[in-house]
Design an enzyme around this catalytic site. Sequence first.
Site, mmCIF file in Angstrom:
data_model
loop_
_atom_site.group_PDB
_atom_site.id
_atom_site.type_symbol
_atom_site.label_atom_id
_atom_site.label_comp_id
_atom_site.label_asym_id
_atom_site.label_seq_id
_atom_site.Cartn_x
_atom_site.Cartn_y
_atom_site.Cartn_z
ATOM 1 N N CYS A 2 41.784 42.753 34.704
ATOM 2 C CA CYS A 2 40.809 42.323 35.696
ATOM 3 C C CYS A 2 39.662 41.607 34.987
ATOM 4 O O CYS A 2 39.321 41.910 33.851
ATOM 5 C CB CYS A 2 40.199 43.453 36.504
ATOM 6 S SG CYS A 2 41.381 44.460 37.367
ATOM 7 N N ARG A 27 42.959 37.214 32.947
ATOM 8 C CA ARG A 27 42.901 38.674 32.858
ATOM 9 C C ARG A 27 43.611 39.366 34.026
ATOM 10 O O ARG A 27 43.738 40.589 34.048
ATOM 11 C CB ARG A 27 41.450 39.141 32.813
ATOM 12 C CG ARG A 27 40.655 38.548 31.671
ATOM 13 C CD ARG A 27 39.238 39.041 31.715
ATOM 14 N NE ARG A 27 39.187 40.462 31.501
ATOM 15 C CZ ARG A 27 39.154 41.062 30.326
ATOM 16 N NH1 ARG A 27 39.162 40.334 29.233
ATOM 17 N NH2 ARG A 27 39.103 42.368 30.232
ATOM 18 N N TRP A 75 43.992 42.591 38.344
ATOM 19 C CA TRP A 75 45.334 42.950 37.892
ATOM 20 C C TRP A 75 45.526 44.386 38.354
ATOM 21 O O TRP A 75 44.885 45.309 37.848
ATOM 22 C CB TRP A 75 45.444 42.848 36.379
ATOM 23 C CG TRP A 75 46.845 43.044 35.885
ATOM 24 C CD1 TRP A 75 47.836 42.120 35.849
ATOM 25 C CD2 TRP A 75 47.408 44.241 35.339
ATOM 26 N NE1 TRP A 75 48.984 42.674 35.321
ATOM 27 C CE2 TRP A 75 48.742 43.972 35.004
ATOM 28 C CE3 TRP A 75 46.912 45.525 35.115
ATOM 29 C CZ2 TRP A 75 49.594 44.925 34.449
ATOM 30 C CZ3 TRP A 75 47.749 46.475 34.569
ATOM 31 C CH2 TRP A 75 49.080 46.173 34.234
ATOM 32 N N ASN A 101 36.460 46.839 36.354
ATOM 33 C CA ASN A 101 37.633 46.620 35.496
ATOM 34 C C ASN A 101 37.854 47.917 34.734
ATOM 35 O O ASN A 101 36.904 48.445 34.152
ATOM 36 C CB ASN A 101 37.330 45.461 34.533
ATOM 37 C CG ASN A 101 38.336 45.361 33.412
ATOM 38 O OD1 ASN A 101 39.513 45.654 33.592
ATOM 39 N ND2 ASN A 101 37.881 44.958 32.236
ATOM 40 N N GLY A 102 39.066 48.455 34.751
ATOM 41 C CA GLY A 102 39.334 49.704 34.027
ATOM 42 C C GLY A 102 40.002 50.721 34.931
ATOM 43 O O GLY A 102 40.510 50.361 36.005
ATOM 44 N N GLU A 483 59.477 37.950 18.081
ATOM 45 C CA GLU A 483 58.443 37.175 18.769
ATOM 46 C C GLU A 483 59.064 36.096 19.659
ATOM 47 O O GLU A 483 58.607 35.863 20.782
ATOM 48 C CB GLU A 483 57.487 36.571 17.723
ATOM 49 C CG GLU A 483 56.402 35.671 18.285
ATOM 50 C CD GLU A 483 55.464 36.341 19.261
ATOM 51 O OE1 GLU A 483 55.510 37.573 19.413
ATOM 52 O OE2 GLU A 483 54.682 35.618 19.910
ATOM 53 N N LYS A 487 58.402 35.797 23.676
ATOM 54 C CA LYS A 487 57.858 34.589 24.324
ATOM 55 C C LYS A 487 58.767 34.159 25.471
ATOM 56 O O LYS A 487 58.302 33.837 26.548
ATOM 57 C CB LYS A 487 57.732 33.426 23.334
ATOM 58 C CG LYS A 487 56.600 33.483 22.358
ATOM 59 C CD LYS A 487 55.231 33.241 22.931
ATOM 60 C CE LYS A 487 54.574 34.517 23.342
ATOM 61 N NZ LYS A 487 53.934 35.324 22.350
ATOM 62 N N GLU A 490 58.581 36.646 28.531
ATOM 63 C CA GLU A 490 57.358 36.756 29.325
ATOM 64 C C GLU A 490 57.051 35.516 30.143
ATOM 65 O O GLU A 490 56.416 35.629 31.183
ATOM 66 C CB GLU A 490 56.159 37.194 28.490
ATOM 67 C CG GLU A 490 55.622 36.227 27.497
ATOM 68 C CD GLU A 490 54.404 36.784 26.743
ATOM 69 O OE1 GLU A 490 53.643 37.578 27.285
ATOM 70 O OE2 GLU A 490 54.230 36.375 25.575
ATOM 71 N N HIS A 506 76.129 46.948 14.877
ATOM 72 C CA HIS A 506 76.060 48.391 15.127
ATOM 73 C C HIS A 506 75.939 48.721 16.611
ATOM 74 O O HIS A 506 75.481 49.794 16.966
ATOM 75 C CB HIS A 506 74.901 49.004 14.332
ATOM 76 C CG HIS A 506 75.097 48.881 12.855
ATOM 77 N ND1 HIS A 506 76.013 49.645 12.162
ATOM 78 C CD2 HIS A 506 74.551 48.032 11.946
ATOM 79 C CE1 HIS A 506 76.001 49.294 10.884
ATOM 80 N NE2 HIS A 506 75.122 48.313 10.731
ATOM 81 N N LYS A 602 46.140 38.900 30.243
ATOM 82 C CA LYS A 602 45.906 38.535 28.852
ATOM 83 C C LYS A 602 45.494 39.741 27.999
ATOM 84 O O LYS A 602 46.099 40.002 26.973
ATOM 85 C CB LYS A 602 44.832 37.450 28.795
ATOM 86 C CG LYS A 602 44.485 36.981 27.393
ATOM 87 C CD LYS A 602 45.601 36.164 26.806
ATOM 88 C CE LYS A 602 45.290 35.651 25.425
ATOM 89 N NZ LYS A 602 46.533 35.267 24.725
HETATM 90 O O1 M6R Z 1 44.856 41.011 22.277
HETATM 91 P P1 M6R Z 1 45.978 41.683 21.543
HETATM 92 O O2 M6R Z 1 46.457 40.903 20.393
HETATM 93 O O3 M6R Z 1 45.643 43.100 21.150
HETATM 94 O O4 M6R Z 1 47.143 41.767 22.609
HETATM 95 C C1 M6R Z 1 48.344 42.422 22.329
HETATM 96 C C2 M6R Z 1 49.406 42.109 23.357
HETATM 97 O O5 M6R Z 1 49.006 42.523 24.624
HETATM 98 C C3 M6R Z 1 49.724 40.599 23.414
HETATM 99 O O6 M6R Z 1 50.093 40.100 22.175
HETATM 100 C C4 M6R Z 1 50.863 40.358 24.426
HETATM 101 O O7 M6R Z 1 52.053 40.913 23.965
HETATM 102 C C5 M6R Z 1 51.021 38.855 24.700
HETATM 103 N N1 M6R Z 1 51.235 38.643 26.100
HETATM 104 C C6 M6R Z 1 52.170 38.256 23.972
HETATM 105 O O8 M6R Z 1 52.312 36.893 24.259
#
Ligand code: M6R
Length: 607
Positions: A2, A27, A75, A101-102, A483, A487, A490, A506, A602
């Site tokens: 949020c 956010r 969010w 937020n929280g 990674e 990507k 998501e 395995h 984010k």
């Molecule tokens: O701000 P941070 O690096 O702590 O965030 C960690 C993850 O939430 C962040 O990397 C998330 O996995 C991204 N959406 C990946 O693209």
Amino acid sequence: MCGIIAYTGHRPAVPAIIRGLKSLEYRGYDSAGLAFVHSGRLHLFRAAGKLQSLEQKLAGGEVLHATSGIGHTRWATHGLPNEVNAHPHLDVHLNLALVHNGIIENYQQLKTMLSDQGCTFRSETDSEVLVCLIAHALNHYGSILKALAWSMSQVHGSYAFALISKDHPGKVWAARKASPLVLGIGTGENFVASDIPAFLPFTREVVFLEDDELVEMDSGQWNVYQASILEHTLKKIHHIAWDVQAAQKGGYKHFMLKEIMEQPKVLTDCLAGRIDHKKNRIILEELEDMPVPSRVQVVACGTSYHAGLWGKYVLESLAGIPVNVEIASEFRYRSLIQEKDTLYLSISQSGETADTLAGQHMVREHGLPVLGLCNVLGSSVARGADRVLYTQAGPEISVASTKAMCSQLVMLYLLGLYFAQSKKNLDSRALNKYLSFLNELPDLLQAQLPQMQIRARELCSRYSRARSLFYVGRGIYFPLALEGALKLKEISYIHAQGYAAGELKHGPIALIEPDVPTFALALENDLLSKIKSNLMEIKARSGPVLALTNPGVELDADERWELPKVIDPLNSFLVLPALQLFAYEMAVYLGKDVDQPRNLAKSVTVE
Ligand code: M6R
């Protein structure tokens, strides 16, 4: 999660709030809302869905004339992402409006207590309970400041909130605990927001709020109090050097693409001032007087966790320091086994990830040293660590993290070289070789990116119907395979799984079929012959293979994607953008919302 913003000043508040919310939409974007006081009453606008839906609802003369107010982009955590659950929330008597937020962890107990006193609730949110609690306290104390201080002592969990009152037009109150909140100090106007870009077009002067701090402000003044004792606290004003453009799209269709393309500059910025060319040395002033650790324990989430895994290979091979890397949400609930001379490394782009912060707090409570590797100045990870290495990626807006990982890899590489140099593990010829390759990287990447984007675009149509993809790599490329898969998942919503190539046999190899392609990271290094064999195993089971490789490498693949050869592990700085571009082009090809993928936000500031 949020985003919240509050404004009080001389300009029309609603456009300033909407502008701020646009920059906070990363956010969360389930619903949005805003509230302001005009002609002695609170006006409330809320809408499910993205900010656009809220903008369409804004009408009426008062919208033009309000000069203070609060806004929110959500969010969802408690309750569906509909209009009723959207913020701001009002108390029963429509005197107070709050954005939050929280998570208020004890909201059920508080709700029961307030219901017993006759309070009724319209939404399913914990945030409405908070505003009702404040209204309840206001009845008793008669002062908003005291009501807030008392309410803050009653709630458990995390929050950043902003509040306005119908009886005090032009005034805003805000507070935080374990959720980000910054104060923007303008001339004849003041702001609070979850993040700096929300008010950056108006002011660069910011105050970072600490946990349990409470702000009272109007257009002309602001005061920060320590909530538990309601005592005034003196705060330092910081000047933000980066500009608004850094947080805008700059002609690109998406933030993600802009951020991928910025990586050559990120490399340059991260290296600036870090290499003493005359003495052939790495400079990490932040670590001066710090003994070289015997072990390193990395704690991080998501992409930052993958960067940590990559760092393990680098620190171990360059500096001979054993490294353990753990996902923060697991680490925080494990028994902490204290080993002598261990350095804890929190890696976080935002510096606000709840799990990473919790892991860091646990370590600090045991009196152990924490080094933060963090991108956001003044963030909670940065402030809570003993020492900080800032990653210099500039603001990252796209939910999918790209350039931040590039900056994390550079800093981890420099850290490996620095420790190696301190331990005298590295002779100056070897260091010279690494440094000269490092210096060439930004130009090399800059020259490669356009072709890489074209190749990614060509390939994505071929793989867009895949049921699922494996990403495989060995050694340093294993974390990059993880990674690449993250990507793709998501932003394109295609299922993908990163695997250590040697582990496929395995179990997961059972899933290999013609509609389950493998994206192989098969670049020239000591393990190339091993991964070639793994690819033959996949081909023997009718699995299509796309190989990211170097010219001249012979291997069994349906498609090749060639990158120029660079020494290990610096090859990673070409491999990473290739993976990012493939995911990006795939999401664009499939018509997905690249910068705001579904269900995500984010910074994950909740557990
Ligand atoms: O701000 P941070 O690096 O702590 O965030 C960690 C993850 O939430 C962040 O990397 C998330 O996995 C991204 N959406 C990946 O693209």
